[in-house]
Design an enzyme around this catalytic site. Structure first.
Site, PDB file in Angstrom:
ATOM      1  N   TYR A  56       0.901  -1.183  -0.101  1.00 23.52           N
ATOM      2  CA  TYR A  56      -0.127   0.003   0.052  1.00 23.52           C
ATOM      3  C   TYR A  56       1.036   1.243   0.036  1.00 23.52           C
ATOM      4  O   TYR A  56       0.395   2.317  -0.268  1.00 23.52           O
ATOM      5  CB  TYR A  56      -0.852   0.150   1.374  1.00 23.52           C
ATOM      6  CG  TYR A  56      -1.918  -1.198   1.275  1.00 23.52           C
ATOM      7  CD1 TYR A  56      -2.088  -2.099   0.384  1.00 23.52           C
ATOM      8  CD2 TYR A  56      -2.377  -1.170   2.601  1.00 23.52           C
ATOM      9  CE1 TYR A  56      -2.972  -3.104   0.623  1.00 23.52           C
ATOM     10  CE2 TYR A  56      -3.342  -2.470   2.698  1.00 23.52           C
ATOM     11  CZ  TYR A  56      -3.728  -3.238   1.618  1.00 23.52           C
ATOM     12  OH  TYR A  56      -4.629  -4.457   1.832  1.00 23.52           O
ATOM     13  N   ILE A 232     -12.400  -5.224   8.516  1.00 20.62           N
ATOM     14  CA  ILE A 232     -11.488  -4.002   8.379  1.00 20.62           C
ATOM     15  C   ILE A 232     -11.880  -3.051   7.312  1.00 20.62           C
ATOM     16  O   ILE A 232     -11.438  -2.893   6.114  1.00 20.62           O
ATOM     17  CB  ILE A 232     -10.044  -4.510   8.008  1.00 20.62           C
ATOM     18  CG1 ILE A 232      -9.978  -5.464   7.078  1.00 20.62           C
ATOM     19  CG2 ILE A 232      -9.425  -5.015   9.409  1.00 20.62           C
ATOM     20  CD1 ILE A 232      -8.564  -5.746   6.408  1.00 20.62           C
ATOM     21  N   LYS A 234     -12.390   0.058   4.732  1.00 23.47           N
ATOM     22  CA  LYS A 234     -11.643   1.279   4.702  1.00 23.47           C
ATOM     23  C   LYS A 234     -12.569   2.462   4.653  1.00 23.47           C
ATOM     24  O   LYS A 234     -13.762   2.139   3.982  1.00 23.47           O
ATOM     25  CB  LYS A 234     -10.891   0.973   3.146  1.00 23.47           C
ATOM     26  CG  LYS A 234      -9.981   2.344   2.776  1.00 23.47           C
ATOM     27  CD  LYS A 234     -10.738   3.206   1.771  1.00 23.47           C
ATOM     28  CE  LYS A 234     -10.064   4.439   1.489  1.00 23.47           C
ATOM     29  NZ  LYS A 234     -10.770   5.131   0.415  1.00 23.47           N
ATOM     30  N   SER A 243     -19.710   5.969  11.352  1.00 19.08           N
ATOM     31  CA  SER A 243     -20.532   5.212  11.151  1.00 19.08           C
ATOM     32  C   SER A 243     -20.314   3.619  11.070  1.00 19.08           C
ATOM     33  O   SER A 243     -20.891   2.727  11.892  1.00 19.08           O
ATOM     34  CB  SER A 243     -21.548   5.689  10.211  1.00 19.08           C
ATOM     35  OG  SER A 243     -21.221   5.045   8.999  1.00 19.08           O
ATOM     36  N   ASN A 244     -18.967   3.510  10.498  1.00 20.80           N
ATOM     37  CA  ASN A 244     -18.657   2.062  10.586  1.00 20.80           C
ATOM     38  C   ASN A 244     -18.197   1.529  12.133  1.00 20.80           C
ATOM     39  O   ASN A 244     -18.273   0.404  12.384  1.00 20.80           O
ATOM     40  CB  ASN A 244     -17.340   1.918   9.607  1.00 20.80           C
ATOM     41  CG  ASN A 244     -17.739   1.772   8.346  1.00 20.80           C
ATOM     42  OD1 ASN A 244     -18.912   1.884   7.830  1.00 20.80           O
ATOM     43  ND2 ASN A 244     -16.670   2.260   7.461  1.00 20.80           N
TER      44      ASN A 244
END
Ligand SMILES: NC(=O)c1ccc[n+]([C@@H]2O[C@H](COP(=O)([O-])OP(=O)(O)OC[C@H]3O[C@@H](n4cnc5c(N)ncnc54)[C@H](OP(=O)(O)O)[C@@H]3O)[C@@H](O)[C@H]2O)c1
Length: 265
Positions: A56, A232, A234, A243-244
Site C-alpha cells: 500500500y 476491516i 476502509k 458510522s462504521n
C-alpha cells in the site's frame, strides 16, 4: 487530546487466548495526509486495529497517524503484509525491518503473507517470519488470500494466527469459517462493505430500519457477530469512519443473520 477520547467500546474476538479487536481500519488506497488523518481520527473514535501492507506504500503515514493519535501503541493491534516479491528469507527479514521503521514501532502484532506465491517455498517464507517472532519483532504470523488446503500447508511451518480474505454478504467463505473455528485463527474480512455495494441492498436496509442502522452497519455487524471473524472497512471520511464504528450497541438475531447469509446464495 482528552483522556476521554482515548476510550474504546470495541468488541473483541479471542484467538489462541488473545483478544483481537473485531473491527479495524483498512488503509488500502489511503495515502499522504489523508491517510495520516484517517488513522488519527479512527484511533480517536476508538478503533484499535489497523491494517496496512508493504504494497500500500503508506506504512509511514500509518505510523505517523498512530504517533499523532496519542493512543498507546500497546493498545493497537497493528497488521502489515509482506509484498509477494519479498518472500525469500532475506527479503522477509530486510523488508520487515523497513516496515518496523516506517511504522515507528518496535514490533508488529501480525505479519501476513499478502498472497500465495508458489515460486518461493512456504517453508522459507514462514521460517523467516518465525525467526522474526523469536526476536520479538513480530508477535503473530499469518496469511492472506489462502484457500483452506494452503492454510493447512502453512500450519506445518508456523502457528497461523490469521487468514485475511475477501468476505462480505455477497462472498461466501463457509469452508474457511469452519477451518478458522477448528484451527482457532482469525478470519479477517476484507472489502467488508463490498466496496460500497451493500449500500443499496434492500434486505440490509430493511434489517437496518428495525435497529436504526444503515445497510453498511448491518453488513459489518453481521460479520463481527460470527465466531473468529474481524472486519476491516476502509474509510477516509469522518462520516464513514464514525458510522462504521457505531455497531457495538445493537445485535442481529438468528433470523436476521440467516437473511444476510442467504444473500450469498
Ligand atoms: N489482503 C488483501 O489482499 C486485501 C485486498 C483488499 C483489501 N484489503 C484490506 O481491506 C480493507 C477494506 O477493503 P476495501 O478497501 O477493498 O473495501 P471496503 O472497505 O469494503 O470499501 C471501501 C469503500 O467503501 C466506502 N465506504 C466505507 N464505509 C462506508 C460507509 N459507511 N458508507 C458508505 N461508503 C463507505 C469507502 O469510502 P471512503 O474511503 O470515501 O470513506 C471506500 O470507497 C482495505 O483497505 C485493505 O486494508 C486487503
Amino acid at each position: 487530546m482528552f483522556q476521554e477520547e482515548r476510550k474504546t467500546n470495541v468488541e473483541y474476538q479471542t484467538i489462541k487466548g488473545e483478544k483481537v479487536p473485531s473491527l479495524g481500519l483498512g488503509t488500502w488506497r489511503l495515502s499522504g495526509q489523508e491517510c495520516v488523518k484517517a488513522v488519527e481520527r479512527a484511533l480517536a473514535l476508538g478503533y484499535r486495529h489497523v491494517d496496512t501492507a508493504q504494497m500500500y506504500a503508506n506504512e509511514g503515514e500509518v505510523g505517523r497517524g498512530i504517533r499523532n493519535s496519542g493512543v498507546d501503541p500497546e493498545e493497537i493491534f497493528l497488521v502489515t503484509k509482506l509484498r509477494t516479491s519479498n518472500f525469500s528469507h532475506d527479503d522477509v527479514v530486510r523488508s520487515t525491518r523497513e516496515s518496523l521503521k516506517k511504522l515507528q514501532t518496535e514490533y508488529i502484532d501480525l505479519l501476513l503473507m499478502h498472497w500465495p506465491n508458489p515460486s518461493v517455498p512456504l517453508e522459507e517464507t514462514l521460517g523467516a517470519m518465525a525467526e522474526l517472532q523469536e526476536e520479538e519483532s513480530v508477535k503473530h504470523v499469518g496469511v492472506s488470500n489462502f484457500p483452506p488446503s494452503m492454510v493447512e500447508d502453512a500450519a506445518r511451518y508456523a502457528t497461523i494466527f490469521c487468514n485475511q480474505v475477501e468476505y462480505h454478504p455477497y462472498r461466501a467463505q463457509d469452508e474457511l469459517l469452519d477451518q478458522a473455528k477448528e484451527m482457532d485463527y482469525l478470519l479477517t474480512a476484507y472489502s467488508p462493505v463490498a466496496k460500497g455495494r451493500v449500500l443499496n441492498d434492500a434486505t440490509l436496509q430493511e434489517i437496518g430500519k428495525t435497529h436504526g442502522k444503515t445497510s453498511a452497519q448491518v453488513a459489518l455487524r453481521w460479520l463481527i457477530q460470527q465466531e473468529k471473524v474481524a472486519a476491516i472497512p476502509k474509510a477516509a471520511s469522518d462520516d464513514h469512519l464514525r458510522s462504521n464504528f457505531d455497531i457495538f450497541d445493537f445485535e442481529l438475531n438468528d433470523e436476521e443473520m440467516d437473511r444476510v447469509f442467504i444473500l450469498q446464495l
